[in-house]
Design an enzyme around this catalytic site. Structure first.
Site, PDB file in Angstrom:
ATOM      1  N   GLU A 168     -10.496  -0.127  12.603  1.00  0.00           N
ATOM      2  CA  GLU A 168     -11.303  -0.937  11.680  1.00  0.00           C
ATOM      3  C   GLU A 168     -11.234  -2.417  12.043  1.00  0.00           C
ATOM      4  OE1 GLU A 168      -9.792  -1.222   7.658  1.00  0.00           O
ATOM      5  OE2 GLU A 168      -7.715  -1.165   8.315  1.00  0.00           O
ATOM      6  N   THR A 205       5.336   1.506   6.110  1.00  0.00           N
ATOM      7  CA  THR A 205       3.933   1.151   6.287  1.00  0.00           C
ATOM      8  C   THR A 205       3.328   2.116   7.271  1.00  0.00           C
ATOM      9  OG1 THR A 205       2.355  -0.424   7.182  1.00  0.00           O
ATOM     10  CG2 THR A 205       4.591  -0.641   7.964  1.00  0.00           C
ATOM     11  N   GLY A 214       0.825  -1.212   0.000  1.00  0.00           N
ATOM     12  CA  GLY A 214       0.000   0.000   0.000  1.00  0.00           C
ATOM     13  C   GLY A 214       0.852   1.250   0.000  1.00  0.00           C
ATOM     14  N   MET A 231      -7.730   3.244  10.185  1.00  0.00           N
ATOM     15  CA  MET A 231      -7.142   2.031   9.615  1.00  0.00           C
ATOM     16  C   MET A 231      -6.354   1.230  10.654  1.00  0.00           C
ATOM     17  SD  MET A 231      -5.801   3.078   5.824  1.00  0.00           S
ATOM     18  CE  MET A 231      -6.855   2.987   4.379  1.00  0.00           C
ATOM     19  N   GLY A 232      -6.097  -0.019  10.336  1.00  0.00           N
ATOM     20  CA  GLY A 232      -5.328  -0.892  11.222  1.00  0.00           C
ATOM     21  C   GLY A 232      -6.111  -2.146  11.539  1.00  0.00           C
ATOM     22  N   ARG A 233      -5.900  -3.193  10.747  1.00  0.00           N
ATOM     23  CA  ARG A 233      -6.692  -4.404  10.919  1.00  0.00           C
ATOM     24  C   ARG A 233      -6.201  -5.208  12.130  1.00  0.00           C
ATOM     25  NH1 ARG A 233     -11.055  -6.741   8.060  1.00  0.00           N
ATOM     26  NH2 ARG A 233     -11.882  -4.660   8.150  1.00  0.00           N
ATOM     27  N   ASP A 288       1.007   1.346   9.038  1.00  0.00           N
ATOM     28  CA  ASP A 288       0.501   0.526  10.142  1.00  0.00           C
ATOM     29  C   ASP A 288       1.468   0.425  11.318  1.00  0.00           C
ATOM     30  OD1 ASP A 288      -1.948  -0.070   8.949  1.00  0.00           O
ATOM     31  OD2 ASP A 288      -1.039  -1.642   7.732  1.00  0.00           O
TER      32      ASP A 288
END
Lengths: 413, 413
Positions: A249, A146, A13, A192-194, A148
């Site tokens: 998320e 990233t 990404g 964001m951030g699974r 993340d």
């Protein structure tokens, strides 16, 4: 000294800082006498296999273009999501690796630098492992990026600081916006951030500086419990009429299901359309039903990773430094490494590039540690915010023309 | 000269520029010998009825705080959505107006300035009409603000330029983000504007400057047709794999129903939760079903109106000027007026404050005119973009501390 050409690619990404690392790599080849031509792989490893390159040495012969590139979001070389096959055992062949190394030989590529997240580090690990089984000399180094911040072995990842800054600034502005009416209302901001809550944690940063903050911050590192969530909101309403909540998320309930999942499982309207609703939308509906008050959900979405106009100067500077260090370390002999950021001092904040063996890093996910999450599991600690704060420090010198940002575009066709 | 005190209030949805107009009003009282104290009405007309005021003369005795206020988003005085009852006929009484005017007398309020959108101008119209029926001398002037740009009688509204800039910059960054992969994908960006497409039109601004732009821009001024929409996407896919579309939240099909409405009519999940999906989500589902490709929808949401960090310098400067002019015009005798912006030249762009009778303005909605929309109804014309472009020109001197914006907060309790 290993003389030859460089190929650099971007993968995974996009972020606001990944081009800064690309610029850093190019800066690392300036007056570096080992290096001939710097090629850019268009669309990462996928593009290398199709010999789709651009000549970065030519494109950036005018060095002032590097400044523009550093303030351009997204992956200027394009990206891919391709995963390499397992490294064949010694004595065995694999078509993909054969092809890649034939291309490396053809272009006399002696340095392979890959900028990306966890999946991209897997590519770096495999390529460097494969290289050991051949007699072709090539040095393979990974440069992490990233938003993340979930890559192991590094204090933080380039790209995280800018995303965190976008989130913190947006949250502060949303808090101002939500404070204007006197009627009871809940605003849910989905971030964001699974699997890791680093980005969501950044939403609480204004607390350290201006005293305003979301009432609660829910991270995926803790099981999400609807009853606790409702009683948290009850508590907040005792203090003020405008409740603001940051959610990741990736929130999951005790049964392991994503909170947003219920909304994604077969809901359809009269036309038979299926609607995807995220965590924010699912919680919006739940709160509306429970409290009957005004509820709104805001999904920060992809702007979290591409809003260069509010990038962190610290982040962009570090992304450049890490890219440059990768090139210099490779020239000195490093291979099978991922570049890292090492925080050598917290007060004042000092951070320098380092490197780690790629095998120790690839395919691990670094979550927010326990001491960064409060006991109730509905907020982050000050220790967490103090870790993040220096990473959002400073603003970049984004250039504007007629009110719009000036970006550096590399033609990919 | 009418000697006395001023009350200024903010009403309707917040914007990035509404505090700049408040700062302008306060600047207009400096060395203005007609004016005693400047009161701020907390939560607009609702707060006046409860005598909830703050003393702006005291709060801004240090004038440097006005600079901060100008770069603070949202309504620093709080807002309300209260609508005044109809003006009673001469000789008749109404409790609300009686109470308001009793409070005006009590505080010797001789100037009532109200910053807001169409609904707020209704308040200005009613108050000035009522004032004529009394023997209490008070001057009532409206200062327009709305990101929607749909107020009649003015070239544009303060607040629009900053929202347009946020949308254009975000769209440019989203376009960069969407260009990185080689797989077919559609990205749908939903933009505010229920009845007027001014905000959505701004998404096409990068076309004039950097050559990149969303493939299509659909405004609520045109009936939305799903078949045409699908064939538009087919056309775009012939040119490139990444299709980006800007849509207004207010799109309606020929039967008058909102595109997002289908998704809001009784869809519920296993828990019985009802899900609200907007226009973007509804179109995301429709495109996914039709094309089977990767589809994403991005709702820019409330950041459109509160993202002060990327406010337009032109917009903020004009918002200040209009606020200041309102105060000065009122001092000179104006009442029953709304301040306007008059574009006296397009090249170079020159814009000056003006004023119009409030009766001619209140309760009209100004839509995007035909010549600003292309024949196919799926984009805006260059003439439209040339109208918008000067309004997003320039960046503000947003102050930052530890990476976060510094805002001016007025305590409302």
């Amino acid at each position: 000294m290993l003389y030859g050409n460089v190929i650099v690619g971007q993968s995974g990404g996009p972020t606001a800082a990944i081009n800064a690392s690309l610029a850093g790599v190019i800066r690392g080849t300036i007056e570096n006498w080992s290096i001939g031509t710097v090629y850019g792989a268009l669309n990462g490893i996928e593009g290398i296999l199709e010999e789709r390159f651009c000549n970065l040495s030519e494109i950036f012969a005018d060095k002032s273009k590097l400044d523009l590139l550093e303030n351009t979001p997204s992956s200027a070389l394009g990206s891919c999501r391709m995963k390499l096959p397992p490294v064949p055992e010694q004595g065995h062949n694999d078509e993909t690796y054969d092809k890649l190394f034939a291309i490396f030989k053809k272009y006399n590529i002696r340095y392979f630098l890959y900028i990306g997240g966890n999946d991209s580090m897997d590519t770096v690990a495999k390529l460097s492992a494969y290289a050991k089984t051949t007699d072709y000399k090539i040095r393979v180094v990974g440069i992490p990026k990233t938003i993340d911040n979930d890559v192991a072995g590094t204090d933080h990842t380039p790209g995280y600081g800018s995303a965190a800054k976008y989130i913190a600034v947006s949250m502060q502005e949303i808090l101002r916006d939500c404070s204007v009416y006197t009627v009871k209302a809940v605003t849910i901001v989905e971030i964001m951030g699974r699997d890791a809550g680093w980005l969501t944690a950044a939403a609480a940063l204004p607390r350290l500086i201006c005293g305003c903050a979301p009432d609660y911050v829910y991270l995926p590192e803790r099981v999400f419990d609807f009853d606790k969530f409702y009683s948290d909101i009850d508590e907040a309403f005792k203090k003020h009429s405008n409740v603001v909540i940051a959610v990741s998320e990736g929130l999951r309930t005790a049964d392991g299901r994503y909170v947003g999942e219920s909304a994604q499982s077969g809901v359809s309207d009269v036309f038979g359309h299926k609607y995807l609703s995220g965590t924010g939308k699912a919680l919006e509906a739940a709160v509306k039903e429970r409290f009957g008050c005004k509820v709104r959900s805001v999904e920060l979405n992809i702007l979290q990773r591409c809003a260069s106009h509010i990038a962190s100067r610290t982040d962009i500077a570090e992304a450049v430094e890490v890219g440059k260090a990768a090139m210099l370390e490779a020239t000195k002999g490093a291979t099978g490494k991922m570049m890292t950021l090492v925080r050598t001092s917290s007060d004042p904040y000092v951070c320098v590039p380092g490197s780690e063996d790629i095998d120790k890093i690839a395919n691990f996910v670094r979550a927010v540690p326990d001491e960064f999450i409060n006991e109730e599991g509905n907020n982050v600690t000050d220790a967490c915010l103090k870790y993040i704060l220096p990473l959002i420090e400073g603003e970049t010198a984004q250039k504007y023309e007629h009110g719009l940002p000036v970006h550096m575009v590399i033609e990919k066709s």
